[in-house]
Design a protein around this motif. Structure first.
Motif, PDB file in Angstrom:
ATOM      1  N   LEU A 148      33.255  37.018 -70.455  1.00  0.00           N
ATOM      2  CA  LEU A 148      32.817  37.127 -69.102  1.00  0.00           C
ATOM      3  C   LEU A 148      31.241  37.144 -68.714  1.00  0.00           C
ATOM      4  O   LEU A 148      30.878  36.281 -67.919  1.00  0.00           O
ATOM      5  CB  LEU A 148      33.507  38.332 -68.481  1.00  0.00           C
ATOM      6  CG  LEU A 148      33.309  38.415 -66.898  1.00  0.00           C
ATOM      7  CD1 LEU A 148      33.926  37.505 -66.158  1.00  0.00           C
ATOM      8  CD2 LEU A 148      33.469  39.938 -66.412  1.00  0.00           C
ATOM      9  N   ARG A 149      30.672  37.821 -69.492  1.00  0.00           N
ATOM     10  CA  ARG A 149      29.117  38.185 -69.275  1.00  0.00           C
ATOM     11  C   ARG A 149      28.211  36.698 -69.684  1.00  0.00           C
ATOM     12  O   ARG A 149      27.542  36.320 -68.894  1.00  0.00           O
ATOM     13  CB  ARG A 149      28.667  39.054 -69.660  1.00  0.00           C
ATOM     14  CG  ARG A 149      27.307  39.634 -69.366  1.00  0.00           C
ATOM     15  CD  ARG A 149      26.807  40.979 -69.839  1.00  0.00           C
ATOM     16  NE  ARG A 149      26.538  41.137 -71.483  1.00  0.00           N
ATOM     17  CZ  ARG A 149      27.577  41.686 -72.029  1.00  0.00           C
ATOM     18  NH1 ARG A 149      28.584  42.222 -71.559  1.00  0.00           N
ATOM     19  NH2 ARG A 149      27.527  41.718 -73.392  1.00  0.00           N
ATOM     20  N   ARG A 150      28.821  36.365 -71.061  1.00  0.00           N
ATOM     21  CA  ARG A 150      27.788  35.111 -71.442  1.00  0.00           C
ATOM     22  C   ARG A 150      28.169  33.826 -71.287  1.00  0.00           C
ATOM     23  O   ARG A 150      27.651  32.797 -71.538  1.00  0.00           O
ATOM     24  CB  ARG A 150      27.642  35.423 -73.090  1.00  0.00           C
ATOM     25  CG  ARG A 150      26.947  36.710 -73.313  1.00  0.00           C
ATOM     26  CD  ARG A 150      26.761  36.969 -74.868  1.00  0.00           C
ATOM     27  NE  ARG A 150      25.591  38.121 -75.198  1.00  0.00           N
ATOM     28  CZ  ARG A 150      25.140  38.247 -76.125  1.00  0.00           C
ATOM     29  NH1 ARG A 150      25.458  37.559 -77.253  1.00  0.00           N
ATOM     30  NH2 ARG A 150      24.589  39.526 -76.168  1.00  0.00           N
ATOM     31  N   VAL A 151      29.585  33.644 -71.058  1.00  0.00           N
ATOM     32  CA  VAL A 151      30.105  32.364 -71.103  1.00  0.00           C
ATOM     33  C   VAL A 151      30.908  32.040 -69.588  1.00  0.00           C
ATOM     34  O   VAL A 151      30.209  31.158 -68.911  1.00  0.00           O
ATOM     35  CB  VAL A 151      31.276  32.330 -71.917  1.00  0.00           C
ATOM     36  CG1 VAL A 151      31.886  30.511 -71.846  1.00  0.00           C
ATOM     37  CG2 VAL A 151      30.706  32.140 -73.439  1.00  0.00           C
ATOM     38  N   THR A 152      31.713  32.885 -69.156  1.00  0.00           N
ATOM     39  CA  THR A 152      32.329  32.740 -68.022  1.00  0.00           C
ATOM     40  C   THR A 152      31.417  32.663 -66.708  1.00  0.00           C
ATOM     41  O   THR A 152      31.497  31.620 -65.906  1.00  0.00           O
ATOM     42  CB  THR A 152      33.652  33.560 -67.624  1.00  0.00           C
ATOM     43  OG1 THR A 152      34.435  33.741 -68.666  1.00  0.00           O
ATOM     44  CG2 THR A 152      34.520  33.343 -66.366  1.00  0.00           C
ATOM     45  N   LEU A 153      30.771  33.792 -66.465  1.00  0.00           N
ATOM     46  CA  LEU A 153      30.109  33.682 -65.207  1.00  0.00           C
ATOM     47  C   LEU A 153      29.004  32.517 -65.177  1.00  0.00           C
ATOM     48  O   LEU A 153      28.772  31.951 -64.165  1.00  0.00           O
ATOM     49  CB  LEU A 153      29.341  35.171 -65.132  1.00  0.00           C
ATOM     50  CG  LEU A 153      30.518  36.223 -64.853  1.00  0.00           C
ATOM     51  CD1 LEU A 153      29.647  37.828 -64.937  1.00  0.00           C
ATOM     52  CD2 LEU A 153      31.053  36.278 -63.533  1.00  0.00           C
ATOM     53  N   PRO A 154      28.127  32.474 -66.115  1.00  0.00           N
ATOM     54  CA  PRO A 154      27.035  31.313 -66.174  1.00  0.00           C
ATOM     55  C   PRO A 154      27.774  30.086 -65.988  1.00  0.00           C
ATOM     56  O   PRO A 154      26.979  29.256 -65.209  1.00  0.00           O
ATOM     57  CB  PRO A 154      26.316  31.660 -67.584  1.00  0.00           C
ATOM     58  CG  PRO A 154      26.720  32.823 -67.944  1.00  0.00           C
ATOM     59  CD  PRO A 154      27.915  33.205 -67.609  1.00  0.00           C
ATOM     60  N   ALA A 155      28.830  29.743 -66.573  1.00  0.00           N
ATOM     61  CA  ALA A 155      29.397  28.359 -66.632  1.00  0.00           C
ATOM     62  C   ALA A 155      30.216  28.181 -65.211  1.00  0.00           C
ATOM     63  O   ALA A 155      29.977  26.968 -64.602  1.00  0.00           O
ATOM     64  CB  ALA A 155      30.516  28.330 -67.634  1.00  0.00           C
ATOM     65  N   MET A 156      30.598  29.364 -64.729  1.00  0.00           N
ATOM     66  CA  MET A 156      31.240  29.023 -63.234  1.00  0.00           C
ATOM     67  C   MET A 156      30.201  29.096 -62.078  1.00  0.00           C
ATOM     68  O   MET A 156      30.621  28.510 -60.860  1.00  0.00           O
ATOM     69  CB  MET A 156      32.258  30.036 -62.942  1.00  0.00           C
ATOM     70  CG  MET A 156      31.782  31.584 -62.547  1.00  0.00           C
ATOM     71  SD  MET A 156      33.072  32.743 -62.072  1.00  0.00           S
ATOM     72  CE  MET A 156      32.056  33.774 -61.474  1.00  0.00           C
ATOM     73  N   LEU A 157      29.075  29.685 -62.295  1.00  0.00           N
ATOM     74  CA  LEU A 157      28.288  29.611 -61.202  1.00  0.00           C
ATOM     75  C   LEU A 157      27.722  28.340 -60.248  1.00  0.00           C
ATOM     76  O   LEU A 157      27.982  28.570 -59.184  1.00  0.00           O
ATOM     77  CB  LEU A 157      26.704  30.197 -61.731  1.00  0.00           C
ATOM     78  CG  LEU A 157      25.775  30.882 -60.639  1.00  0.00           C
ATOM     79  CD1 LEU A 157      26.544  31.733 -59.722  1.00  0.00           C
ATOM     80  CD2 LEU A 157      24.526  31.403 -61.195  1.00  0.00           C
ATOM     81  N   PRO A 158      27.554  27.107 -60.897  1.00  0.00           N
ATOM     82  CA  PRO A 158      27.426  26.053 -59.975  1.00  0.00           C
ATOM     83  C   PRO A 158      28.725  25.543 -59.343  1.00  0.00           C
ATOM     84  O   PRO A 158      28.372  25.111 -58.266  1.00  0.00           O
ATOM     85  CB  PRO A 158      27.060  25.029 -61.307  1.00  0.00           C
ATOM     86  CG  PRO A 158      26.553  25.729 -62.324  1.00  0.00           C
ATOM     87  CD  PRO A 158      27.269  27.100 -62.538  1.00  0.00           C
ATOM     88  N   PHE A 159      29.583  26.024 -59.730  1.00  0.00           N
ATOM     89  CA  PHE A 159      30.996  25.702 -58.894  1.00  0.00           C
ATOM     90  C   PHE A 159      31.239  26.592 -57.740  1.00  0.00           C
ATOM     91  O   PHE A 159      31.752  26.385 -56.742  1.00  0.00           O
ATOM     92  CB  PHE A 159      32.247  25.638 -59.731  1.00  0.00           C
ATOM     93  CG  PHE A 159      31.989  24.721 -60.948  1.00  0.00           C
ATOM     94  CD1 PHE A 159      32.139  23.258 -60.973  1.00  0.00           C
ATOM     95  CD2 PHE A 159      31.880  25.247 -62.165  1.00  0.00           C
ATOM     96  CE1 PHE A 159      32.029  22.333 -61.971  1.00  0.00           C
ATOM     97  CE2 PHE A 159      31.668  24.392 -63.437  1.00  0.00           C
ATOM     98  CZ  PHE A 159      31.654  22.594 -62.898  1.00  0.00           C
ATOM     99  N   ALA A 160      30.728  28.110 -57.974  1.00  0.00           N
ATOM    100  CA  ALA A 160      30.920  28.775 -57.362  1.00  0.00           C
ATOM    101  C   ALA A 160      30.014  29.127 -55.915  1.00  0.00           C
ATOM    102  O   ALA A 160      30.294  29.667 -55.033  1.00  0.00           O
ATOM    103  CB  ALA A 160      31.262  30.222 -57.885  1.00  0.00           C
ATOM    104  N   ILE A 161      28.955  28.564 -56.205  1.00  0.00           N
ATOM    105  CA  ILE A 161      27.720  28.706 -55.101  1.00  0.00           C
ATOM    106  C   ILE A 161      27.986  28.173 -53.776  1.00  0.00           C
ATOM    107  O   ILE A 161      27.910  29.027 -52.861  1.00  0.00           O
ATOM    108  CB  ILE A 161      26.394  28.189 -55.804  1.00  0.00           C
ATOM    109  CG1 ILE A 161      25.632  29.108 -56.927  1.00  0.00           C
ATOM    110  CG2 ILE A 161      25.255  28.119 -54.788  1.00  0.00           C
ATOM    111  CD1 ILE A 161      24.482  28.441 -57.543  1.00  0.00           C
TER     112      ILE A 161
END
Length: 238
Positions: A148-161
């Motif tokens: 969650l901390r190293r893969v999911t959150l950084p990868a989803m950030l551009p889509f969630a912003i």
């Protein structure tokens, strides 16, 4: 009606200082409620995607109810019913009634409302991540928390912003609804100042300008964050 600028002076008899104090209270509630909503959204999205049937059903009820009921009604329910429920629990425990501060109640109410929308924004963003990234992290033996901390959150950030940016702007405006429960934020202070002086145009115009200023500054900051978050994607595609 002409605008009396002297009424906006920071020192009495001007109301400028009171308006700025209310404005800061609005920002404080918006930041706290938004942060709480993001936290709820992260765990809500993870629960909806990876939780068991009971957790998924409970979260579905939560997001559906909050999105279906008008926010003003939700604020009244959570503020009054929530306070009453807490005091009843304290009474059962043999404790006296709790005097909940308006700030804490406001942050909680805005956070619960924001959390429902954040859950759906996060869920959509997580589903946009290529499944191979998460599968590769698991193959390396990462724990769910590390994934969650190293893969999911950084990868989803551009889509969630984009969705989260809209929620932030909504949170800044939702603080005005807290005027109905008597919290001293910008709208309530504006109404008090306008009622006391009968200069409605002056004070509501000033309040509108402060809300507009907050939106413009927020937009600039959001664009900077979005540009930075998407920079890595552009470099990867190149």
């Amino acid at each position: 009606m002409a605008i009396n600028w002297g009424l906006l002076a920071l020192d009495p008899p001007g109301w400028g200082g009171a308006l700025l104090a209310g404005f800061l209270n609005s920002i404080e509630i918006a930041v706290g409620g938004y942060a709480l909503g993001i936290l709820i959204g992260i765990f809500g999205a993870m629960g909806k995607l990876y939780g068991g049937p009971v957790i998924r059903d409970l979260l579905e009820v939560y997001t559906t109810v909050v999105r279906a009921v008008p926010e003003l009604v939700l604020i009244l329910i959570l503020y009054y019913a929530g306070t009453d429920l807490l005091n009843q629990v304290m009474a059962l425990l043999g404790q006296g009634p709790v005097d909940i501060s308006g700030l804490a109640a406001g942050i909680f109410v805005i956070g619960v409302v924001q959390g429902a929308y954040s859950t759906e924004v996060m869920r959509g963003a997580i589903k946009s991540i290529a499944p191979g990234q998460i599968e590769a992290a698991r193959a390396y033996g990462m724990s769910p928390g590390k994934v969650l901390r190293r893969v999911t959150l950084p990868a989803m950030l551009p889509f969630a912003i984009p969705g989260l940016a809209n929620l932030w702007l909504i949170a800044t405006k939702d603080t005005a609804l807290l005027a109905v429960v008597g919290f001293s934020e910008l709208t309530l202070v504006t109404r008090q100042a306008a009622g006391a002086t009968k200069h409605y145009l002056t004070f509501f115009l000033a309040a509108g300008m402060l809300y507009l200023l907050l939106t413009l500054v927020s937009t600039v900051i959001i664009r900077m964050i979005e540009r930075r978050a998407r920079r890595g994607i552009a470099e990867a595609r190149a």
